[in-house]
Structures are given as structure tokens and as C-alpha cells.
Design a protein around this motif. Structure first.
Motif, mmCIF file in Angstrom:
data_model
loop_
_atom_site.group_PDB
_atom_site.id
_atom_site.type_symbol
_atom_site.label_atom_id
_atom_site.label_comp_id
_atom_site.label_asym_id
_atom_site.label_seq_id
_atom_site.Cartn_x
_atom_site.Cartn_y
_atom_site.Cartn_z
ATOM 1 N N SER A 1 -10.271 88.170 42.726
ATOM 2 C CA SER A 1 -8.863 88.071 43.076
ATOM 3 C C SER A 1 -8.079 87.406 41.965
ATOM 4 C CB SER A 1 -8.712 87.296 44.368
ATOM 5 O OG SER A 1 -9.427 86.107 44.273
ATOM 6 N N SER A 2 -6.785 87.576 41.991
ATOM 7 C CA SER A 2 -5.940 87.146 40.893
ATOM 8 C C SER A 2 -5.105 85.947 41.277
ATOM 9 C CB SER A 2 -5.025 88.304 40.480
ATOM 10 O OG SER A 2 -4.041 87.870 39.606
ATOM 11 N N PHE A 3 -4.792 85.124 40.253
ATOM 12 C CA PHE A 3 -3.906 83.987 40.480
ATOM 13 C C PHE A 3 -2.472 84.449 40.710
ATOM 14 C CE2 PHE A 3 -7.396 81.700 38.561
ATOM 15 C CZ PHE A 3 -7.417 80.549 39.318
ATOM 16 N N SER A 54 -14.755 88.225 49.709
ATOM 17 C CA SER A 54 -14.450 87.013 50.468
ATOM 18 C C SER A 54 -14.880 87.124 51.922
ATOM 19 C CB SER A 54 -12.952 86.698 50.398
ATOM 20 O OG SER A 54 -12.192 87.708 51.016
ATOM 21 N N SER A 137 -9.975 72.742 39.741
ATOM 22 C CA SER A 137 -10.849 73.895 39.995
ATOM 23 C C SER A 137 -10.807 74.339 41.458
ATOM 24 C CB SER A 137 -12.297 73.564 39.600
ATOM 25 O OG SER A 137 -12.801 72.509 40.399
ATOM 26 N N ALA A 140 -9.126 77.850 41.993
ATOM 27 C CA ALA A 140 -9.992 78.953 41.561
ATOM 28 C C ALA A 140 -11.174 79.118 42.506
ATOM 29 C CB ALA A 140 -10.482 78.706 40.137
ATOM 30 N N SER A 141 -11.716 77.998 42.977
ATOM 31 C CA SER A 141 -12.844 78.043 43.902
ATOM 32 C C SER A 141 -12.456 78.702 45.223
ATOM 33 C CB SER A 141 -13.357 76.622 44.161
ATOM 34 O OG SER A 141 -14.405 76.627 45.092
ATOM 35 N N ARG A 143 -10.424 80.986 45.652
ATOM 36 C CA ARG A 143 -10.277 82.424 45.419
ATOM 37 C C ARG A 143 -11.593 83.085 45.005
ATOM 38 N NH1 ARG A 143 -4.655 83.640 44.519
ATOM 39 N NH2 ARG A 143 -3.415 81.772 44.847
ATOM 40 N N ASP A 145 -13.557 82.510 42.493
ATOM 41 C CA ASP A 145 -13.856 82.642 41.071
ATOM 42 C C ASP A 145 -15.125 81.844 40.801
ATOM 43 O OD1 ASP A 145 -12.765 83.137 38.116
ATOM 44 O OD2 ASP A 145 -13.447 81.050 38.243
ATOM 45 N N TRP A 146 -16.157 82.476 40.210
ATOM 46 C CA TRP A 146 -17.471 81.829 40.146
ATOM 47 C C TRP A 146 -17.463 80.601 39.254
ATOM 48 C CZ3 TRP A 146 -20.763 81.284 35.883
ATOM 49 C CH2 TRP A 146 -20.414 82.005 34.737
ATOM 50 N N GLY A 148 -14.855 78.611 38.837
ATOM 51 C CA GLY A 148 -14.179 77.602 39.659
ATOM 52 C C GLY A 148 -15.087 77.056 40.745
ATOM 53 N N TYR A 202 -24.975 82.666 43.450
ATOM 54 C CA TYR A 202 -23.828 83.498 43.089
ATOM 55 C C TYR A 202 -24.158 84.991 43.149
ATOM 56 C CZ TYR A 202 -19.917 85.521 40.578
ATOM 57 O OH TYR A 202 -18.850 86.287 40.227
#
Length: 268
Positions: A1-3, A54, A137, A140-141, A143, A145-146, A148, A202
Motif C-alpha cells: 500500500s502507498s503513503f 492486509s 516506523s 509504515a508498519s 500499512r 510495509d515490511w 516498517g 514475513y
């Protein structure tokens, strides 16, 4: 996913291969598009719900640009584009965390300048930097993001260990209760174990929730241990610094511990 996508937080429940809305984090947005509890989510960004990373993690839709759902009240299928101010997204996802990190860097530089040779000061610097990394972080976590996720989980475990190390070093003139001198090096094994398990898990999506549970459980146990160490040693030695540490560091973390970490560990 994107910020660039807003954080929604739509909790789902699978009932006979249909994904029902169980709870919604962003209520203001949900009300504006007519999404409510017990609606059926059909797809997100054109993808089926079961294909979303997710959802395999914890059955939650975190971010989206477009969703399609069945409104159980109007009995119609709705397709909604999610529009958010790009300025707000940049502010909350980037500027606020970066500003916080810069403040923490200046604080560490101040601590470094005040007393370079004191080991406890260096431990305090490491603690401050770890807290700042855990904070920045977090977005990012959330969302998935690995990088993060790994950074956030490591820092979440490392912060209480650094604090325990700091307390043991700062009060090394005392025989601290519940804090034997040989325990601190053993505690540093925990972040390394978390790092290894993070890398392994992961690649196995079904174990994501287990890893999050373990990290929060370890954090909760360490936090309870810190409360016991500070409380018992304050009662025994009547040293005001124990009280100061408790009020300045433990109290601010209590809401996160009591309202999020502990309930999640005990209930889940």
C-alpha cells in the motif's frame, strides 16, 4: 500500500465467504460514503478481498483508493472513490514523523554534549533514538510495509530493554531489587530473536498475527517488569529519582499499555 492513500481501518469478518464490515476506524469517512457495520465489502482497488495482503494479516483493510460494497440498509451496491487532501496526507504521514525525529536528534545531541563520558547518558541517547524510530516506523508498519514492520517491532522490544539497562547502570551504586547485574546482557538476546523471526514470518502471511502478538506480549512483560523494579526500589531506597523516572517515562506509556497492548495480548 502507498503513503498516498488514507488510513481507513475497516475490520472485516468472513461469513460464508462474504466479507462483512465488523468495525471502522475512520468513522467520519465511512459516514460520508454510507459505509456501516454489517455492510458487505466486495472489492478494494478492483481486487477481491481474499487477495488482499492486509486481510490475510488480521482481516483489516488499511488503505484504499476505491472500494465496492453492498449497503445492507439501501440494498444497493456502491462504488466509492476515496478522496483525501494530499496536503493532509503528507502532513500526517511524513512531516509530523520527520519533525518528531528531528526533535529527538537534537535532544540526543544535547545529551551527547552535556556528558560525553558517562555511560548512562549514552544509554539514554540510544533509548531516545529507539523511541523515535518506533514512532516514525509506526505508520509504515500499520500499512504492512515490511521494513516498517521489522523496525517497529525491534524498537518496541528494544526500548524497554534499553531503559532497564539505563536504570541498572545509573543506579549501579545500589543493590537493585529484582535487577541482578547479569540479567541485562541476556535481555539483549530478545531483539535478535525478534529480528530473525520477523524475517522468517514475513514470507508466511498466516503467521503475521502471531508475530504481532509475540512482540506486544514481550513488550507488555518488559513494561510490567520495569514498573515492578522502579516501584519496589523506590519503596526500599526512598530514592526520588525512581519516582521521577516513573512519572516521566512510565506514565506517558501507560495509555498505550493499558488500552492497546495489554488488552490485545489478553483478549486475542
Amino acid at each position: 500500500s502507498s503513503f498516498k492513500e488514507p488510513l481507513l481501518g475497516i475490520l472485516l469478518e468472513n461469513r460464508d465467504d462474504e466479507w462483512y464490515v465488523e468495525d471502522i476506524y475512520n468513522y467520519s469517512w465511512a459516514e460520508s460514503v454510507g459505509l456501516s457495520k454489517n455492510d458487505v465489502l466486495l472489492n478494494v482497488n478492483g481486487m477481491e478481498i481474499k487477495e488482499l495482503k492486509s486481510v490475510s494479516y488480521d482481516q483489516t483493510i488499511r488503505t484504499a483508493e476505491q472500494i465496492t460494497f453492498y449497503d445492507h440498509e439501501t440494498r444497493t451496491v456502491k462504488k466509492e472513490h476515496i478522496e483525501y487532501s494530499e496536503r493532509d496526507l503528507v502532513k500526517f504521514n511524513l512531516l509530523v514523523p520527520v519533525f518528531y525525529f528531528i526533535v529527538m536528534v537534537f535532544l540526543t545531541l544535547y545529551l551527547y554534549k552535556v556528558n560525553l563520558n558517562k555511560y548512562s547518558n549514552r544509554l539514554l541517547i540510544y533509548l531516545v533514538l529507539s523511541i523515535s524510530l518506533a514512532y516514525i516506523s509506526g505508520n509504515a508498519s500499520s500499512r504492512l510495509d515490511w521494513i516498517g514492520m521489522i523496525t517497529n517491532s525491534l524498537c518496541l522490544v528494544l526500548c524497554p530493554i534499553l531503559f532497564i539497562h539505563f536504570v541498572g547502570n545509573h543506579f549501579n551504586h545500589l543493590t537493585l531489587k529484582l535487577l541482578p547485574k547479569g540479567i541485562v546482557p541476556k535481555l539483549y538476546i530478545i531483539p535478535f530473536i525478534c529480528a530473525i523471526t520477523n524475517l522468517l514470518i514475513y514470507s508466511i502471511e498466516s503467521l503475521y498475527t502471531l508475530q504481532a502478538f509475540l512482540v506486544l506480549a514481550i513488550f507488555s512483560l518488559l513494561f510490567l517488569y520495569i514498573i515492578l523494579v522502579l516501584s519496589i526500589n523506590y519503596i526500599y531506597y526512598k530514592e526520588p529519582k525512581f519516582k521521577i523516572l516513573f512519572l516521566s517515562i512510565i506514565i506517558p506509556i501507560l495509555p498505550f499499555f493499558m488500552l492497546y497492548a495489554l488488552p490485545l495480548v489478553l483478549i486475542d
